[in-house]
Design a protein around this motif. Structure first.
Motif, PDB file in Angstrom:
ATOM      1  N   SER A   1     -32.953 -24.156  -6.971  1.00  0.00           N
ATOM      2  CA  SER A   1     -32.699 -25.190  -7.976  1.00  0.00           C
ATOM      3  C   SER A   1     -31.224 -25.591  -7.981  1.00  0.00           C
ATOM      4  O   SER A   1     -30.885 -26.783  -8.046  1.00  0.00           O
ATOM      5  CB  SER A   1     -33.121 -24.682  -9.353  1.00  0.00           C
ATOM      6  OG  SER A   1     -32.896 -25.656 -10.334  1.00  0.00           O
ATOM      7  N   THR A   2     -30.330 -24.606  -7.886  1.00  0.00           N
ATOM      8  CA  THR A   2     -28.893 -24.896  -7.824  1.00  0.00           C
ATOM      9  C   THR A   2     -28.556 -25.671  -6.564  1.00  0.00           C
ATOM     10  O   THR A   2     -27.746 -26.607  -6.574  1.00  0.00           O
ATOM     11  CB  THR A   2     -28.102 -23.582  -7.871  1.00  0.00           C
ATOM     12  OG1 THR A   2     -28.446 -22.862  -9.063  1.00  0.00           O
ATOM     13  CG2 THR A   2     -26.604 -23.849  -7.867  1.00  0.00           C
ATOM     14  N   TYR A   3     -29.187 -25.288  -5.442  1.00  0.00           N
ATOM     15  CA  TYR A   3     -28.962 -25.974  -4.165  1.00  0.00           C
ATOM     16  C   TYR A   3     -29.322 -27.458  -4.281  1.00  0.00           C
ATOM     17  O   TYR A   3     -28.594 -28.330  -3.797  1.00  0.00           O
ATOM     18  CB  TYR A   3     -29.806 -25.306  -3.083  1.00  0.00           C
ATOM     19  CG  TYR A   3     -29.731 -25.974  -1.729  1.00  0.00           C
ATOM     20  CD1 TYR A   3     -28.735 -25.632  -0.824  1.00  0.00           C
ATOM     21  CD2 TYR A   3     -30.660 -26.943  -1.346  1.00  0.00           C
ATOM     22  CE1 TYR A   3     -28.663 -26.244   0.422  1.00  0.00           C
ATOM     23  CE2 TYR A   3     -30.600 -27.558  -0.117  1.00  0.00           C
ATOM     24  CZ  TYR A   3     -29.601 -27.201   0.760  1.00  0.00           C
ATOM     25  OH  TYR A   3     -29.525 -27.818   1.991  1.00  0.00           O
ATOM     26  N   MET A   4     -30.440 -27.752  -4.966  1.00  0.00           N
ATOM     27  CA  MET A   4     -30.867 -29.149  -5.111  1.00  0.00           C
ATOM     28  C   MET A   4     -29.934 -29.932  -6.016  1.00  0.00           C
ATOM     29  O   MET A   4     -29.734 -31.131  -5.821  1.00  0.00           O
ATOM     30  CB  MET A   4     -32.304 -29.193  -5.627  1.00  0.00           C
ATOM     31  CG  MET A   4     -33.338 -28.707  -4.619  1.00  0.00           C
ATOM     32  SD  MET A   4     -35.017 -28.702  -5.270  1.00  0.00           S
ATOM     33  CE  MET A   4     -35.287 -30.434  -5.534  1.00  0.00           C
ATOM     34  N   ARG A   5     -29.353 -29.261  -7.009  1.00  0.00           N
ATOM     35  CA  ARG A   5     -28.385 -29.956  -7.867  1.00  0.00           C
ATOM     36  C   ARG A   5     -27.107 -30.290  -7.100  1.00  0.00           C
ATOM     37  O   ARG A   5     -26.478 -31.319  -7.341  1.00  0.00           O
ATOM     38  CB  ARG A   5     -28.043 -29.109  -9.086  1.00  0.00           C
ATOM     39  CG  ARG A   5     -29.139 -29.068 -10.139  1.00  0.00           C
ATOM     40  CD  ARG A   5     -28.591 -28.645 -11.493  1.00  0.00           C
ATOM     41  NE  ARG A   5     -27.941 -27.345 -11.445  1.00  0.00           N
ATOM     42  CZ  ARG A   5     -28.567 -26.188 -11.618  1.00  0.00           C
ATOM     43  NH1 ARG A   5     -29.864 -26.165 -11.845  1.00  0.00           N
ATOM     44  NH2 ARG A   5     -27.907 -25.046 -11.569  1.00  0.00           N
ATOM     45  N   LEU A   6     -26.723 -29.420  -6.171  1.00  0.00           N
ATOM     46  CA  LEU A   6     -25.480 -29.617  -5.433  1.00  0.00           C
ATOM     47  C   LEU A   6     -25.641 -30.540  -4.234  1.00  0.00           C
ATOM     48  O   LEU A   6     -24.760 -31.362  -3.942  1.00  0.00           O
ATOM     49  CB  LEU A   6     -24.930 -28.269  -4.959  1.00  0.00           C
ATOM     50  CG  LEU A   6     -24.422 -27.308  -6.036  1.00  0.00           C
ATOM     51  CD1 LEU A   6     -24.030 -25.979  -5.408  1.00  0.00           C
ATOM     52  CD2 LEU A   6     -23.234 -27.912  -6.776  1.00  0.00           C
ATOM     53  N   TYR A   7     -26.755 -30.409  -3.520  1.00  0.00           N
ATOM     54  CA  TYR A   7     -26.915 -31.124  -2.250  1.00  0.00           C
ATOM     55  C   TYR A   7     -28.096 -32.103  -2.238  1.00  0.00           C
ATOM     56  O   TYR A   7     -28.285 -32.807  -1.253  1.00  0.00           O
ATOM     57  CB  TYR A   7     -27.105 -30.129  -1.106  1.00  0.00           C
ATOM     58  CG  TYR A   7     -25.989 -29.117  -0.985  1.00  0.00           C
ATOM     59  CD1 TYR A   7     -24.760 -29.469  -0.430  1.00  0.00           C
ATOM     60  CD2 TYR A   7     -26.152 -27.816  -1.432  1.00  0.00           C
ATOM     61  CE1 TYR A   7     -23.728 -28.555  -0.320  1.00  0.00           C
ATOM     62  CE2 TYR A   7     -25.129 -26.881  -1.325  1.00  0.00           C
ATOM     63  CZ  TYR A   7     -23.921 -27.263  -0.772  1.00  0.00           C
ATOM     64  OH  TYR A   7     -22.899 -26.340  -0.669  1.00  0.00           O
ATOM     65  N   GLY A   8     -28.889 -32.138  -3.307  1.00  0.00           N
ATOM     66  CA  GLY A   8     -30.087 -32.976  -3.286  1.00  0.00           C
ATOM     67  C   GLY A   8     -31.193 -32.312  -2.480  1.00  0.00           C
ATOM     68  O   GLY A   8     -31.221 -31.090  -2.304  1.00  0.00           O
TER      69      GLY A   8
END
Length: 530
Positions: A65-72
């Motif tokens: 979830s954090t990865y998607m917030r940072l990189y889409g």
């Protein structure tokens, strides 16, 4: 750019955050994201194999979830599909703790909500596990006994999950014994039952509570399948039911639905349904819509007030926005696997003109409504995007006299609020309303007296009005261009000539700001004593 990025990453990303390219360390982001994604995939897979829901699966899904917030969605389509299938299996584990199920569901919703990224050929999810989860939690036979406890937010999370799983991810329906067990969540199954449900809706007249949900289904079906369903036999009935659901007072005795009757169509569903019916060869929906607004226009008069007025204002505000979304879908959205609108049912220029004209009279009345002018301003903003030459002149006709009147501050605040809504269409000019930019400086100069510390609401709306225009247009003296350029149009020459007055406007505005600051200082020093 995508080819270079795919060479670096080793795959074509689904949808990364484009603004990351503007960061000072953008050249290191691909290697950094690849390393993080590899750790997430490896550790999440290991935790699932070990059946370690806590802390393993929960920790690494939070990392995802954090990865998607940072990189889409910076992963391949294959990884995207695998993430969805894995999370779907985790969410539907029987007996999973509710808090964990909610967290995993929110991540799954985030993965699913970009419909255009995955087609029906890419992903297929079984419907029964999600149905059993939905039935077990929302229709629990033990919760009311105190044997189970579910948080209030679980219902909205589950419904959102069902909504995002709906388009194209359920298996194709098979005719046979299982058909009657399927719930009308996926659109394909609803299409099979359309004749039965529309006949039921037409035949029932006593406004049952379930009719609201049926209208929601019809609105979704019409929006997802514009041009593929013949609504013409039902259009008169649809608009009659919409008018009835507004609960307007009628007759000399002002008869109205009693206070305890709260069943009414959701305006969001109504505007989606109506905007999806517009256009087509018959033009019947537009004729019915014009008749509807003709019959309710008098209710928008500023002297009217009642419980029904809020619903009318919502209809007025949201219908143009829904039509603008449909136009964007038809003309500007990139093609995807989602159902395309056939050319025969796309909105024509004549359709748009008829729609705008049918709404102008009630919108102009609603500008001075007792509930405020915000709804009318938002409606005018969307209408002006479609037809500025029909929308902006009537608003200007009301604005100029209001700027000259000192005794009617409500009229001034209402018209300025609506001018803020159409400001972008006004200063853009274009082929439809080329003279629009020439009104900017006269409006700004006439608005200066509104910077008055004695009337707070008028002062604030004037500040907002000026801030909107000076944000859209840079204040630069271009009068010298009249002598240097020979290719200017008449409107451009008029604008360049008027730009010489920008400096005078700025000086007058600063003088008024100084007066306000002085008034505040005096109030601070002597206000307590007085």
């Amino acid at each position: 750019m995508k080819g270079v990025q795919s060479d670096t990453l080793g795959f074509v990303p689904q949808k990364d955050i484009v603004y990351n390219k503007l960061l000072p360390y953008a050249n290191r982001l691909d290697d950094e994201s690849n390393e993080i994604l590899s750790k997430i995939k490896g550790n999440l897979g290991r935790a699932v194999q070990l059946r370690e829901i806590w802390p393993g699966v929960l920790f690494w899904t939070r990392k995802l979830s954090t990865y998607m917030r940072l990189y889409g969605r910076k992963f391949s389509k294959e990884d995207h599909v695998l993430f969805i299938k894995l999370l779907y299996e985790l969410v539907t584990i029987p007996g999973l703790e509710i808090s964990m199920m909610q967290g995993l569901s929110r991540l799954l919703i985030n993965l699913l909500k970009k419909r255009e990224l995955l087609s029906r050929e890419d992903l297929e999810l079984p419907w029964r596990p999600l149905y059993e989860l939905y039935d077990r939690i929302l229709f629990s036979k033990t919760e009311h006994l105190g044997l189970n406890w579910f948080p209030n937010s679980v219902e909205s999370v589950l419904k959102t999950l069902v909504k995002n799983c709906r388009p194209g991810v359920y298996p194709a329906l098979r005719h046979g014994d299982e058909l009657h067990k399927r719930q009308p969540w996926p659109c394909p199954s609803f299409l099979l039952w359309f004749d039965e449900l529309i006949s039921l809706w037409v035949s029932v007249q006593n406004f049952p509570s379930w009719e609201v949900h049926l209208v929601n289904l019809f609105a979704r079906l019409a929006n997802d399948n514009i041009g593929y369903i013949d609504w013409d036999p039902y259009i008169p009935k649809i608009f009659t039911r919409i008018l009835r659901s507004l609960n307007l007072p009628v007759g000399t005795s002002q008869m109205i639905v009693p206070r305890y009757v709260t069943i009414a169509y959701d305006i969001n569903h109504v505007v989606v349904w109506v905007s999806s019916l517009l256009g087509g060869p018959s033009k019947q929906a537009q004729a019915q819509l014009s008749g509807l607004f003709n019959s309710i226009t008098s209710f928008f008069h500023p002297s009217n007030h009642g419980r029904w007025l809020m619903k009318l204002m919502k209809l007025l505000q949201r219908l143009p926005a829904s039509v603008v979304r449909r136009l964007h879908r038809e003309r500007y959205r990139k093609p995807s696997w989602l159902t395309p609108i056939p050319d025969s049912h796309k909105l024509t220029e004549e359709d748009i003109t008829d729609f705008v004209l049918s709404m102008m009279q009630p919108v102009l009345l609603a500008m001075f409504s007792k509930t405020g002018s915000l709804d009318a301003a938002q409606a005018l903003q969307n209408l002006a995007l479609m037809r500025p030459e029909l929308v902006i002149p009537p608003v200007l006709e009301k604005t100029y006299p209001a700027l000259e009147t000192l005794t009617e501050p409500h009229q001034l605040t209402a018209t300025l609020s609506c001018m803020i809504g159409v400001a972008r269409s006004l200063v853009s000019g274009g082929s439809r309303f080329p003279e629009g930019p020439t009104h900017m400086l006269p409006l700004l100069m006439r608005a200066l007296p509104g910077v008055d510390p004695n009337d707070f609401s008028k002062c604030m709306i004037t500040f907002q009005f000026i801030a909107t225009f000076v944000t859209l247009v840079p204040l630069v003296d271009c009068s010298s261009a009249l002598h240097e350029r020979t290719d200017l149009t008449e409107v451009e020459r008029e604008m360049c000539s008027a730009s010489a007055e920008f400096e005078d406007f700025v000086l007058q505005f600063m003088d008024r700001i100084k007066l306000i600051l002085l008034s505040l200082l005096l109030l601070t020093l002597f206000g307590a004593d007085q």
